[in-house]
Scaffold this active site. Structure first.
Site, PDB file in Angstrom:
ATOM      1  N   TYR A 122      23.987  74.940   7.197  1.00 55.86           N
ATOM      2  CA  TYR A 122      24.508  73.668   6.681  1.00 55.86           C
ATOM      3  C   TYR A 122      23.376  72.754   6.216  1.00 55.86           C
ATOM      4  O   TYR A 122      23.433  72.182   5.123  1.00 55.86           O
ATOM      5  CB  TYR A 122      25.329  72.976   7.773  1.00 55.86           C
ATOM      6  CG  TYR A 122      26.009  71.707   7.311  1.00 55.86           C
ATOM      7  CD1 TYR A 122      27.159  71.755   6.532  1.00 55.86           C
ATOM      8  CD2 TYR A 122      25.487  70.450   7.651  1.00 55.86           C
ATOM      9  CE1 TYR A 122      27.782  70.592   6.103  1.00 55.86           C
ATOM     10  CE2 TYR A 122      26.100  69.284   7.226  1.00 55.86           C
ATOM     11  CZ  TYR A 122      27.248  69.357   6.457  1.00 55.86           C
ATOM     12  OH  TYR A 122      27.851  68.203   6.029  1.00 55.86           O
ATOM     13  N   LYS A 126      22.692  71.526   2.304  1.00 59.03           N
ATOM     14  CA  LYS A 126      22.631  70.112   1.935  1.00 59.03           C
ATOM     15  C   LYS A 126      21.273  69.772   1.326  1.00 59.03           C
ATOM     16  O   LYS A 126      21.185  68.995   0.363  1.00 59.03           O
ATOM     17  CB  LYS A 126      22.902  69.239   3.158  1.00 59.03           C
ATOM     18  CG  LYS A 126      24.346  69.271   3.638  1.00 59.03           C
ATOM     19  CD  LYS A 126      25.288  68.688   2.602  1.00 59.03           C
ATOM     20  CE  LYS A 126      26.705  68.564   3.113  1.00 59.03           C
ATOM     21  NZ  LYS A 126      27.638  68.019   2.097  1.00 59.03           N
TER      22      LYS A 126
END
Length: 218
Positions: A122, A126
């Site tokens: 994650y 990002k």
């Protein structure tokens, strides 16, 4: 001003759109969604789009400031590949369309710890999105990196539990730097940042909630 919003049906997006519609400095709010929404306002324009086909909607991404707060969870997406499609590719195509249509101000909601070199999926995703958007060279880019968000009526069990634990710790004077950030406060900060014309690095503090904002002019 004319605002463009992607992720309008999420918790942050809903607060953002409501606040934009009530802000006298914005005379039009265009949202890009996959299905009809239960919102009606004379300032609101709803574009129902297929994010898989940016060629069909890219010319409509035209305005003064673009807000990107789209996102999903691995559980909801079903796989890392599906999550990356929403959290990276859809958002990048929206940013690219905004740049191609000369939108000068781009505001992105990323995540605390985002880093393209991270070993955490994650955080890496990002971070890669942040770098990709920066490379589009908008006149002004603001990147918000909030930690845990406090969503109204959230159905994310892990997030709700985590928020409760941190709030309990806060009462004991612990983990103050990790205090959950209400989405309405984040939305307010995003709108405030759209009205700031300066460049360079800055941060925005509202009440006792602190949210980092990185501005670049490359």
């Amino acid at each position: 001003m004319k605002a463009l919003v992607i992720g309008a049906t999420g918790a942050t997006g809903k607060d953002l759109v409501n606040q934009l519609l009530n802000d006298k400095e914005f005379d039009e709010v265009d949202i890009f969604v996959r299905k009809p929404v239960d919102i009606q306002d004379e300032k609101l324009k709803v574009h129902i789009v297929n994010f898989e086909k940016p060629e069909e909607w890219k010319d409509m991404v035209n305005g003064d400031v673009a807000f990107s707060c789209l996102g999903t969870t691995l559980k909801d997406a079903g796989s890392k590949e599906a999550q990356k499609k929403v959290d990276f590719y859809y958002q990048f195509e929206f940013a690219k369309a905004a740049k191609d249509n000369d939108v000068e101000d781009y505001i992105l909601v990323s995540a605390y710890g985002a880093n393209p070199k991270s070993k955490i999926f994650y955080s890496k995703m990002k971070g890669e999105l942040e770098e990709a958007v920066k490379q589009l060279h908008f006149n002004k880019i603001t990147i918000f990196k909030p930690g845990m968000l406090e969503r109204t009526n959230s159905e994310r069990t892990g997030e709700v539990l985590g928020s409760r634990i941190i709030k309990f710790a806060n009462k004991l004077g612990l983990l103050e730097s990790q205090k959950p950030l209400p989405t309405n406060i984040l939305a307010k900060a995003m709108i405030k940042s759209s009205k700031i014309k300066s460049n360079g690095y800055s941060s925005i503090k509202l009440g006792n909630i602190f949210c980092f904002a990185e501005k670049t002019n490359e």
